[in-house]
Design an enzyme around this catalytic site. Structure first.
Site, short mmCIF file in Angstrom:
data_model
loop_
_atom_site.label_atom_id
_atom_site.label_comp_id
_atom_site.label_asym_id
_atom_site.label_seq_id
_atom_site.Cartn_x
_atom_site.Cartn_y
_atom_site.Cartn_z
N TRP A 183 49.47 80.69 66.99
CA TRP A 183 48.44 79.85 66.49
C TRP A 183 47.98 78.77 67.32
O TRP A 183 46.71 78.35 67.22
CB TRP A 183 49.17 79.10 65.39
CG TRP A 183 48.55 78.53 64.46
CD1 TRP A 183 47.26 78.19 64.07
CD2 TRP A 183 49.08 77.38 63.24
NE1 TRP A 183 46.87 77.23 63.28
CE2 TRP A 183 48.04 76.89 62.65
CE3 TRP A 183 50.33 76.99 63.00
CZ2 TRP A 183 48.29 75.90 61.45
CZ3 TRP A 183 50.59 76.37 61.82
CH2 TRP A 183 49.77 75.67 60.83
N TYR A 211 43.22 82.22 63.01
CA TYR A 211 43.62 81.27 64.25
C TYR A 211 42.46 81.08 65.29
O TYR A 211 42.04 82.00 65.73
CB TYR A 211 44.63 82.07 64.97
CG TYR A 211 46.02 81.91 64.06
CD1 TYR A 211 46.14 81.44 62.85
CD2 TYR A 211 47.11 82.78 64.79
CE1 TYR A 211 47.60 81.46 62.20
CE2 TYR A 211 48.36 82.88 64.03
CZ TYR A 211 48.48 82.25 62.68
OH TYR A 211 49.70 82.18 61.91
N SER A 261 53.38 87.23 54.58
CA SER A 261 53.85 85.87 55.02
C SER A 261 53.70 84.96 53.89
O SER A 261 52.82 85.12 53.00
CB SER A 261 52.94 85.44 56.03
OG SER A 261 53.03 84.19 56.51
#
Length: 328
Positions: free
Chosen positions: A21, A57, A153
């Protein structure tokens, strides 16, 4: 570097992996390809063979850097990326088979990889977990050779439990740390029964468990630790694991008394996560090479004692649990 099996993927992955990230630099800074490539290459040199990224990201630049570095290396490095967070507004109605297929194909192009080792739904709204057609898409993509495995996720334990009912879900990425204990209950039990790989994210509670923050610590305007403490931009559980900042500082001071030697609290926090055999890998991030080096030092750290594990549980039960346990 110690390795663990990533559930029914069959992959043997480094127990310390890399989350990307922040790999292009600090929050709010322009993305630096040079910084990203330095960190990624140093991670692989150190034995890390699992890298987690996402299409959102740094607007795809992180994913592109990961693909570029991995393609240039001889080692087998497993790449996990994510899709879905480009849906805007990020609601159930925005999810469709056609849009998700487009995201996966864009990730393949952006990364330059022939197939994605692991594609993960990126914290979709809870309702998405009740839509079999969404999960069925990834069987088609696997038959087409575009992905090898599907994972999710999640924000909540309940979402994880629903996701692993789908036979094609092989991994769950979930927040688990000294300030977030709930996954270690029913979810870990069911994950073990179903041979699900468990990928632990936010292991340091957005840096709070580094022990380096204080009441006078400031964060930049573009840093989620500044603007998302109350969930203004996304689930507040992503920021400091949802723990009120002042309360987190109080708990950190107690943890420092449990681990009073010269080893940074961050390493004890990582080692605590790895004490759970259901964990396949943990993915701390790094925005500087020295942060990566610091995280890797956990490989030389002893296991926690039963007394230390009990002390961490006590701090959680007294200070943290009332604020977070029922929410995630």
């Amino acid at each position: 570097m110690q390795q663990r099996r990533l559930g029914k993927t069959g992959f043997e992955v480094s127990e310390i992996a890399l989350g990307t990230w922040q790999v292009g630099g600090r929050w709010g800074d322009a993305f630096s390809d040079a910084n990203a490539e330095t960190i990624l290459n140093r991670a692989i040199d150190a034995g890390i063979n699992f890298i987690d990224t996402a299409d959102v990201y740094s607007a795809g630049m992180s994913e592109a850097a990961v693909g570029r570095v991995v393609r240039a290396r001889r080692e087998r490095v497993f790449v996990a990326t994510k899709c879905g967070r480009q849906v805007s507004p990020h609601v159930n109605a925005g999810y469709s088979v056609e849009r998700l297929r487009g995201f996966v194909e864009a990730s393949l192009k952006n990364s330059g990889l022939e197939a994605l080792d692991l594609i993960q739904l990126h914290c979709p709204p809870t309702e998405v977990f009740y839509r079999p057609e969404i999960f069925g898409l990834f069987d088609d993509l696997k038959r087409e050779g575009k992905i090898l495995n599907l994972g999710v996720s999640v924000e909540k334990v309940e979402e994880a439990l629903k996701a692993i009912e789908y036979p094609n879900v092989t991994t769950v990425q979930i927040i688990f740390n000294m300030f977030r204990h709930r996954p270690a209950g029913l979810f870990f039990e069911q994950a073990a029964k179903r041979d699900i790989g468990v990928i632990v994210r936010v292991p340091l509670a957005s840096g709070l468990l580094s022990g380096k923050f204080g009441r006078d610590t400031t964060f930049g305007a573009e840093d989620h630790r500044h603007f998302n403490r109350d969930g203004a931009a996304f689930d507040k559980g992503e920021t400091f694991s949802g723990v009120p900042y002042e309360l987190g500082l109080q708990a950190v001071e107690e943890l420092k008394r449990v681990f009073p030697d010269h080893t940074p609290l961050a390493l004890w926090a990582l080692r605590w996560v790895l004490m759970f055999q259901q964990v396949s890998t943990v993915i701390p991030g790094a925005s500087r090479p020295d942060q990566l080096d610091a995280n890797l030092a956990v490989e030389g750290l002893r296991a926690l004692t039963e007394a230390e594990m009990a002390a961490v549980r006590d701090i959680y039960e007294r200070l943290i649990k009332p604020s977070v346990h029922h929410l995630w």
